[in-house]
Every structure is written in C-alpha cells, then in structure tokens.
Design an enzyme around this catalytic site. Structure first.
Site, PDB file in Angstrom:
ATOM      1  CG  ASP A  69      -1.843   1.218   1.388  1.00 34.06           C
ATOM      2  OD1 ASP A  69      -1.701   2.010   0.633  1.00 34.06           O
ATOM      3  OD2 ASP A  69      -2.662   0.915   2.369  1.00 34.06           O
ATOM      4  CG  ASN A 113       3.206   4.102 -13.113  1.00 40.59           C
ATOM      5  OD1 ASN A 113       2.750   4.972 -14.035  1.00 40.59           O
ATOM      6  ND2 ASN A 113       2.260   3.175 -12.441  1.00 40.59           N
ATOM      7  CE  LYS A 145       0.625  12.907 -11.015  1.00 47.49           C
ATOM      8  NZ  LYS A 145       1.430  11.716 -11.209  1.00 47.49           N
ATOM      9  CE1 TYR A 151      -2.910  12.857 -11.164  1.00 44.72           C
ATOM     10  CE2 TYR A 151      -2.963  14.808 -12.645  1.00 44.72           C
ATOM     11  CZ  TYR A 151      -2.585  13.176 -12.429  1.00 44.72           C
ATOM     12  OH  TYR A 151      -2.134  12.595 -13.339  1.00 44.72           O
TER      13      TYR A 151
HETATM   14  C1  BGC Z   1      -4.790  12.881 -15.924  1.00 45.70           C
HETATM   15  C2  BGC Z   1      -5.800  12.544 -17.025  1.00 45.70           C
HETATM   16  C3  BGC Z   1      -6.145  13.803 -17.970  1.00 45.70           C
HETATM   17  C4  BGC Z   1      -4.850  13.993 -18.659  1.00 45.70           C
HETATM   18  C5  BGC Z   1      -4.933  15.151 -19.674  1.00 45.70           C
HETATM   19  C6  BGC Z   1      -3.724  13.186 -16.657  1.00 45.70           C
HETATM   20  O1  BGC Z   1      -2.545  13.493 -15.872  1.00 45.70           O
HETATM   21  O2  BGC Z   1      -4.443  11.812 -15.089  1.00 45.70           O
HETATM   22  O3  BGC Z   1      -7.099  12.438 -16.227  1.00 45.70           O
HETATM   23  O4  BGC Z   1      -6.963  13.348 -18.993  1.00 45.70           O
HETATM   24  O5  BGC Z   1      -3.821  14.200 -17.643  1.00 45.70           O
HETATM   25  O6  BGC Z   1      -5.582  16.314 -19.178  1.00 45.70           O
END
Ligand code: BGC
Length: 255
Positions: free
Chosen positions: A63, A90, A160, A156
């Site tokens: 996990d 990843n 990133k 997200y």
């Molecule tokens: C995301 C996707 C998205 C893509 C382009 C990726 O990093 O995980 O959900 O479609 O970026 O926007």
C-alpha cells in the site's frame, strides 16, 4: 538488449502506464519488480508479460499509503531480484472535486500516494544504492498538470507541481552519487485513470479535438520514453521533464 543485467522497480505495476513500462523494460532486458495495491489479476497479467519477455519478475502487494510497506517492498525486491538500479515512480491517483468541496481525506489520499509515496520510495531506493555503492536512475511519472492548470483537480495539480520541483532538486542532490532523476509528463493516456473519459464519446471527442495528434496516447507511447530514460543512452540526462502529450499542452485555438 540495452537493459541487460538491470533490475527495475515500478510502483503501481498492475495496469495502465505502470504495466506498459514493465513490459517494455523487460523486453529491453531488465528483470522487473513492481508493487500494486489490490488488483491481483492485473498484477498476474503484468508478471505474465515480464516472463513472456524471458525476464524475472516480482509482484509485491504493498500500500503506497503505508511508509513501512514502501520500505519493505524495495527490500523484498532486492532480496528476490537483486538491488534495483532503475526506479519508476508511477503509482498515482486523482480525484475530481471543486476546490471548495475538497475534503481532508481527498487531499491526504492524493498527496500521500502521488507525493509522499514517491518521496519515500525514492529515499528507500537511494539508500539501497548508497549501501551497494552503485549508480542508478529515477523516473518520475508526473503529468502535463505539473505545469498546466486542471480545474477541478487541485489536489492532483498540487502533487504533480511538487513532483516537478522534486525532480529538479533531487537531480542536483543525487547527481554526485551517480544517480540521475528525470520525469515524464504524460497527457491523456488510455488507462484506467481515464475510465470515465473513455466511456463517454462526448467527453472523448471534446478532448481529442484539442490534441494536435488527434488521439489519446497509449501506455506503450509512454513506455518508449521510459525505456530511453532507463538506458545508457540517457546517461547524461538529469533534472529534465519530458512532455508526451500529442501536442495537448500547447494547443490553443480561437474559433
Ligand atoms: C490525468 C488525466 C487527464 C490528462 C490530460 C492526466 O494527468 O490523469 O485525467 O485526462 O492528464 O488532461
């Protein structure tokens, strides 16, 4: 075979980009260990693909939210296949929510898998290399959204963006140890993270209309770049992020 004699460790190897990279590195000659969260059938398919390429594999259930499990998965990979020299970070998750509705649990899950998990997997890998006195390479699977805003996905994007800076920072700190650190920033790839998109013809068309190459990417597209970064051809590459998005990031049109 350019990865002959190498051992790779991939986080999140039971499907999607992780499986694509596992298959490709095995075809290029590496033995491949990977962890996965719960998808036993997917993990078995990845093992079969690695073994079909004639390489050794180790599928380890661990996990990414559990720091002790992260350390143990790298230790187990080392016991089973030898010290990994290639780490592919990843494993990743995303959660759509308007910013004003993001809960602490959403925030913790996305940041813990995408950033904390990557951070401590890398630390465990680096400490194995230090103990073995060996060089190595780290490949972080980031996203175009390390740079490009993604409204509705603030957690997200935060994770990133941090991966982008960590890639640069660790390239500088680990370079003297002979460890290179690079990132791949995929655009829209046909993987389970995009299930909702793939099941909606309208959403899919709206997106592919914005992609100059006119299609989503495939895990194999990303895997080709990972294979290059893992290989001696990339020996002098470090601190770089490679975008692989069919042109999505720079695609802007006015009607
Ligand atoms: C995301 C996707 C998205 C893509 C382009 C990726 O990093 O995980 O959900 O479609 O970026 O926007």
């Amino acid at each position: 075979m350019r990865l002959q004699g190498k051992v790779a460790f991939i986080t999140g190897g039971s499907h999607g980009i992780g499986r694509g990279i596992a298959e490709r590195l095995a075809r290029d000659g590496a033995d491949v260990a990977f962890n996965y969260g719960h998808d036993d059938a997917g993990a078995a398919a990845t093992v079969a693909a690695i073994e079909a390429a004639g390489r050794k594999s180790a599928a380890i259930r661990a996990d990414m939210l559990d720091l002790a499990a992260i350390r143990e998965m790298l230790a187990e990979a080392e016991r089973r296949l030898g010290t990994p020299g290639i780490l592919v970070n990843n494993a990743g998750v995303e959660h759509k929510a308007d910013f004003w509705n993001v809960t602490e649990a959403d925030y913790d899950r996305v940041l813990s898998v995408n950033l904390k998990g990557l951070f401590f997997s890398t630390q465990a890998f680096v400490n194995q290399l230090r103990a073995a006195g060996r060089p190595g390479t780290v490949i972080n699977i980031s996203s175009v959204h390390e740079d490009l805003p993604f409204p509705g996905f603030s957690t997200y994007c935060a994770s990133k963006g941090a991966v982008r800076m960590l890639t640069r920072d660790l390239a500088v700190e680990l370079g003297p140890l002979g460890i290179t650190v690079n990132a791949i920033a995929p655009g829209a790839i046909e993987t389970p993270i995009n299930t909702k998109l793939l099941n909606s013809p309208e959403l899919l068309k709206a997106l592919t209309d914005k992609i100059p190459l006119g299609r989503l990417g495939k895990p194999e597209d990303v895997a080709g770049l990972a294979a290059f970064l893992a290989s001696p051809d990339a020996a002098y590459v470090t601190g770089a992020t490679y975008f692989i998005d069919g042109g999505l990031t720079w695609s802007y049109h006015e009607q």
